[in-house]
Motif scaffolding. Structure first.
Motif, PDB file in Angstrom:
ATOM      1  N   LEU A  68     -11.983  -3.424 -15.042  1.00  0.00           N
ATOM      2  CA  LEU A  68     -12.001  -4.423 -16.088  1.00  0.00           C
ATOM      3  C   LEU A  68     -11.308  -4.064 -17.032  1.00  0.00           C
ATOM      4  O   LEU A  68     -10.361  -5.414 -17.148  1.00  0.00           O
ATOM      5  N   GLU A  69     -12.083  -4.156 -18.208  1.00  0.00           N
ATOM      6  CA  GLU A  69     -11.395  -3.998 -19.186  1.00  0.00           C
ATOM      7  C   GLU A  69      -9.481  -3.701 -19.507  1.00  0.00           C
ATOM      8  O   GLU A  69      -9.374  -4.149 -20.098  1.00  0.00           O
ATOM      9  N   LEU A  70     -10.068  -2.253 -18.458  1.00  0.00           N
ATOM     10  CA  LEU A  70      -8.569  -1.935 -18.923  1.00  0.00           C
ATOM     11  C   LEU A  70      -6.976  -2.857 -18.116  1.00  0.00           C
ATOM     12  O   LEU A  70      -6.760  -3.050 -18.704  1.00  0.00           O
ATOM     13  N   ASN A  71      -8.270  -3.715 -17.156  1.00  0.00           N
ATOM     14  CA  ASN A  71      -7.122  -4.266 -16.039  1.00  0.00           C
ATOM     15  C   ASN A  71      -6.268  -5.308 -17.365  1.00  0.00           C
ATOM     16  O   ASN A  71      -5.700  -5.454 -16.836  1.00  0.00           O
ATOM     17  N   LYS A  72      -7.251  -5.980 -18.180  1.00  0.00           N
ATOM     18  CA  LYS A  72      -7.099  -7.366 -18.604  1.00  0.00           C
ATOM     19  C   LYS A  72      -6.574  -6.653 -20.146  1.00  0.00           C
ATOM     20  O   LYS A  72      -5.640  -7.924 -20.229  1.00  0.00           O
ATOM     21  N   THR A  73      -6.593  -5.647 -20.645  1.00  0.00           N
ATOM     22  CA  THR A  73      -5.660  -5.233 -21.800  1.00  0.00           C
ATOM     23  C   THR A  73      -4.488  -4.957 -21.351  1.00  0.00           C
ATOM     24  O   THR A  73      -3.827  -5.399 -22.269  1.00  0.00           O
ATOM     25  N   TYR A  74      -3.666  -3.899 -20.236  1.00  0.00           N
ATOM     26  CA  TYR A  74      -2.447  -3.888 -19.515  1.00  0.00           C
ATOM     27  C   TYR A  74      -1.748  -4.733 -18.919  1.00  0.00           C
ATOM     28  O   TYR A  74      -1.323  -5.164 -19.217  1.00  0.00           O
ATOM     29  N   ALA A  75      -2.727  -5.553 -18.402  1.00  0.00           N
ATOM     30  CA  ALA A  75      -2.206  -6.964 -17.322  1.00  0.00           C
ATOM     31  C   ALA A  75      -0.971  -8.214 -19.067  1.00  0.00           C
ATOM     32  O   ALA A  75      -0.553  -8.626 -18.721  1.00  0.00           O
ATOM     33  N   GLU A  76      -2.210  -7.911 -20.038  1.00  0.00           N
ATOM     34  CA  GLU A  76      -1.638  -8.515 -21.266  1.00  0.00           C
ATOM     35  C   GLU A  76       0.253  -8.094 -22.251  1.00  0.00           C
ATOM     36  O   GLU A  76       0.615  -8.276 -22.705  1.00  0.00           O
ATOM     37  N   ARG A  77      -0.182  -6.732 -21.335  1.00  0.00           N
ATOM     38  CA  ARG A  77       1.047  -5.655 -22.437  1.00  0.00           C
ATOM     39  C   ARG A  77       2.624  -5.760 -20.927  1.00  0.00           C
ATOM     40  O   ARG A  77       3.639  -5.385 -21.933  1.00  0.00           O
ATOM     41  N   TRP A  78       1.483  -5.255 -20.063  1.00  0.00           N
ATOM     42  CA  TRP A  78       2.778  -4.286 -18.623  1.00  0.00           C
ATOM     43  C   TRP A  78       4.179  -5.912 -18.663  1.00  0.00           C
ATOM     44  O   TRP A  78       3.108  -6.724 -18.186  1.00  0.00           O
ATOM     45  N   PRO A  79       5.028  -5.999 -17.803  1.00  0.00           N
ATOM     46  CA  PRO A  79       5.753  -6.520 -16.972  1.00  0.00           C
ATOM     47  C   PRO A  79       5.176  -7.348 -16.109  1.00  0.00           C
ATOM     48  O   PRO A  79       4.142  -6.741 -15.046  1.00  0.00           O
ATOM     49  N   ASN A  80       4.927  -8.667 -15.295  1.00  0.00           N
ATOM     50  CA  ASN A  80       4.369  -9.319 -13.877  1.00  0.00           C
ATOM     51  C   ASN A  80       5.242  -8.240 -13.184  1.00  0.00           C
ATOM     52  O   ASN A  80       6.676  -8.644 -13.293  1.00  0.00           O
ATOM     53  N   ILE A  81       4.553  -8.185 -11.647  1.00  0.00           N
ATOM     54  CA  ILE A  81       5.344  -7.237 -11.220  1.00  0.00           C
ATOM     55  C   ILE A  81       5.284  -8.868  -9.886  1.00  0.00           C
ATOM     56  O   ILE A  81       3.695  -9.409  -9.291  1.00  0.00           O
ATOM     57  N   LEU A  82       6.948  -9.169  -9.484  1.00  0.00           N
ATOM     58  CA  LEU A  82       6.808  -9.686  -8.020  1.00  0.00           C
ATOM     59  C   LEU A  82       7.446  -9.583  -6.839  1.00  0.00           C
ATOM     60  O   LEU A  82       6.816 -10.396  -5.685  1.00  0.00           O
ATOM     61  N   GLN A  83       7.285  -8.381  -6.564  1.00  0.00           N
ATOM     62  CA  GLN A  83       7.754  -7.864  -5.747  1.00  0.00           C
ATOM     63  C   GLN A  83       8.131  -6.051  -5.211  1.00  0.00           C
ATOM     64  O   GLN A  83       7.529  -5.438  -6.144  1.00  0.00           O
ATOM     65  N   LYS A  84       7.437  -6.457  -3.805  1.00  0.00           N
ATOM     66  CA  LYS A  84       7.070  -5.130  -3.476  1.00  0.00           C
ATOM     67  C   LYS A  84       7.836  -4.239  -3.271  1.00  0.00           C
ATOM     68  O   LYS A  84       9.154  -4.645  -3.427  1.00  0.00           O
ATOM     69  N   ARG A  85       7.831  -2.702  -4.030  1.00  0.00           N
ATOM     70  CA  ARG A  85       8.845  -1.937  -3.709  1.00  0.00           C
ATOM     71  C   ARG A  85       8.328  -0.918  -3.525  1.00  0.00           C
ATOM     72  O   ARG A  85       7.068  -0.890  -2.844  1.00  0.00           O
ATOM     73  N   GLU A  86       9.221   0.107  -2.948  1.00  0.00           N
ATOM     74  CA  GLU A  86       8.755   1.722  -2.624  1.00  0.00           C
ATOM     75  C   GLU A  86       7.721   2.634  -3.614  1.00  0.00           C
ATOM     76  O   GLU A  86       8.101   2.866  -5.317  1.00  0.00           O
ATOM     77  N   PRO A  87       7.025   3.359  -3.171  1.00  0.00           N
ATOM     78  CA  PRO A  87       5.851   3.802  -3.734  1.00  0.00           C
ATOM     79  C   PRO A  87       6.293   4.922  -4.164  1.00  0.00           C
ATOM     80  O   PRO A  87       7.833   5.839  -3.670  1.00  0.00           O
ATOM     81  N   PRO A  88       5.870   5.451  -5.042  1.00  0.00           N
ATOM     82  CA  PRO A  88       6.933   7.010  -5.193  1.00  0.00           C
ATOM     83  C   PRO A  88       6.363   7.966  -4.250  1.00  0.00           C
ATOM     84  O   PRO A  88       5.543   7.073  -3.272  1.00  0.00           O
ATOM     85  N   ALA A  89       7.387   9.031  -4.527  1.00  0.00           N
ATOM     86  CA  ALA A  89       7.631   9.991  -3.008  1.00  0.00           C
ATOM     87  C   ALA A  89       6.881  10.416  -2.954  1.00  0.00           C
ATOM     88  O   ALA A  89       6.179  10.663  -1.218  1.00  0.00           O
ATOM     89  N   ASP A  90       5.567  10.929  -3.917  1.00  0.00           N
ATOM     90  CA  ASP A  90       5.426  11.814  -3.082  1.00  0.00           C
ATOM     91  C   ASP A  90       3.086  11.329  -3.260  1.00  0.00           C
ATOM     92  O   ASP A  90       2.155  11.558  -4.057  1.00  0.00           O
ATOM     93  N   ALA A  91       3.371   9.993  -3.376  1.00  0.00           N
ATOM     94  CA  ALA A  91       1.931   8.576  -3.215  1.00  0.00           C
ATOM     95  C   ALA A  91       0.714   9.315  -2.272  1.00  0.00           C
ATOM     96  O   ALA A  91       0.148   9.427  -2.584  1.00  0.00           O
ATOM     97  N   LYS A  92       1.129   9.742  -1.200  1.00  0.00           N
ATOM     98  CA  LYS A  92       0.294  10.619  -0.335  1.00  0.00           C
ATOM     99  C   LYS A  92      -0.661  11.635  -0.334  1.00  0.00           C
ATOM    100  O   LYS A  92      -1.584  11.218  -0.730  1.00  0.00           O
ATOM    101  N   GLU A  93       0.131  12.392  -1.550  1.00  0.00           N
ATOM    102  CA  GLU A  93      -0.607  13.664  -1.708  1.00  0.00           C
ATOM    103  C   GLU A  93      -1.765  13.006  -3.120  1.00  0.00           C
ATOM    104  O   GLU A  93      -2.442  14.401  -3.198  1.00  0.00           O
ATOM    105  N   TRP A  94      -1.173  12.319  -4.212  1.00  0.00           N
ATOM    106  CA  TRP A  94      -1.688  11.657  -5.157  1.00  0.00           C
ATOM    107  C   TRP A  94      -3.008  11.104  -4.179  1.00  0.00           C
ATOM    108  O   TRP A  94      -4.387  10.848  -5.275  1.00  0.00           O
ATOM    109  N   ASP A  95      -3.340  10.265  -3.243  1.00  0.00           N
ATOM    110  CA  ASP A  95      -4.616   9.579  -2.733  1.00  0.00           C
ATOM    111  C   ASP A  95      -5.169  10.638  -2.185  1.00  0.00           C
ATOM    112  O   ASP A  95      -5.660  11.391  -1.342  1.00  0.00           O
ATOM    113  N   GLY A  96      -6.596  10.169  -3.576  1.00  0.00           N
ATOM    114  CA  GLY A  96      -8.005  10.952  -3.491  1.00  0.00           C
ATOM    115  C   GLY A  96      -8.030  11.664  -4.158  1.00  0.00           C
ATOM    116  O   GLY A  96      -9.345  12.717  -4.520  1.00  0.00           O
ATOM    117  N   ALA A  97      -7.036  11.692  -5.026  1.00  0.00           N
ATOM    118  CA  ALA A  97      -7.047  13.023  -6.300  1.00  0.00           C
ATOM    119  C   ALA A  97      -8.340  12.841  -7.230  1.00  0.00           C
ATOM    120  O   ALA A  97      -7.569  11.967  -7.366  1.00  0.00           O
TER     121      ALA A  97
END
Length: 112
Positions: A68-97
């Motif tokens: 909860l704190e990490l989400n709050k902290t970085y939501a105040e520092r990182w840019p807002n994203i309004l549109q879906k983009r492609e995930p990283p090409a290796d996203a499936k390999e990282w899922d559950g790592a």
């Protein structure tokens, strides 16, 4: 009440959640997305859209105070994203790592 993005988003960074969010409360970092807890209306539409199952209501045990704190902290520092983009090409390999936060979290902002 809010929803929280947790460690399984790291290096997966699917953005299906961004597309369905009615209040645009997602923010993008280099390695993951976060939800601004003061903007989230707790509608929950993002939860079933996350292929990595990395989003939880703040009442769930997976949404620890750390996340909860990490989400709050970085939501105040990182840019807002309004549109879906492609995930990283290796996203499936990282899922559950294991240990993704300790090994792969970046505090750098992503591109909006």
């Amino acid at each position: 009440m809010t929803h929280v993005v947790t460690d399984n988003c790291i290096k997966c960074k699917y953005m299906d959640c961004v597309e369905v969010c009615p209040v645009d409360c997602f923010y993008v970092g280099e390695s993951m997305l976060v939800i601004h807890p003061d903007e989230c209306i707790d509608c929950g539409v993002c939860v079933p859209e996350c292929p990595a199952e990395a989003i939880f209501p703040d009442t769930d045990d997976a949404a620890t105070p750390f996340w909860l704190e990490l989400n709050k902290t970085y939501a105040e520092r990182w840019p807002n994203i309004l549109q879906k983009r492609e995930p990283p090409a290796d996203a499936k390999e990282w899922d559950g790592a294991p240990d993704k936060f300790a090994r792969h979290f970046s505090d750098k902002p992503g591109s909006e």
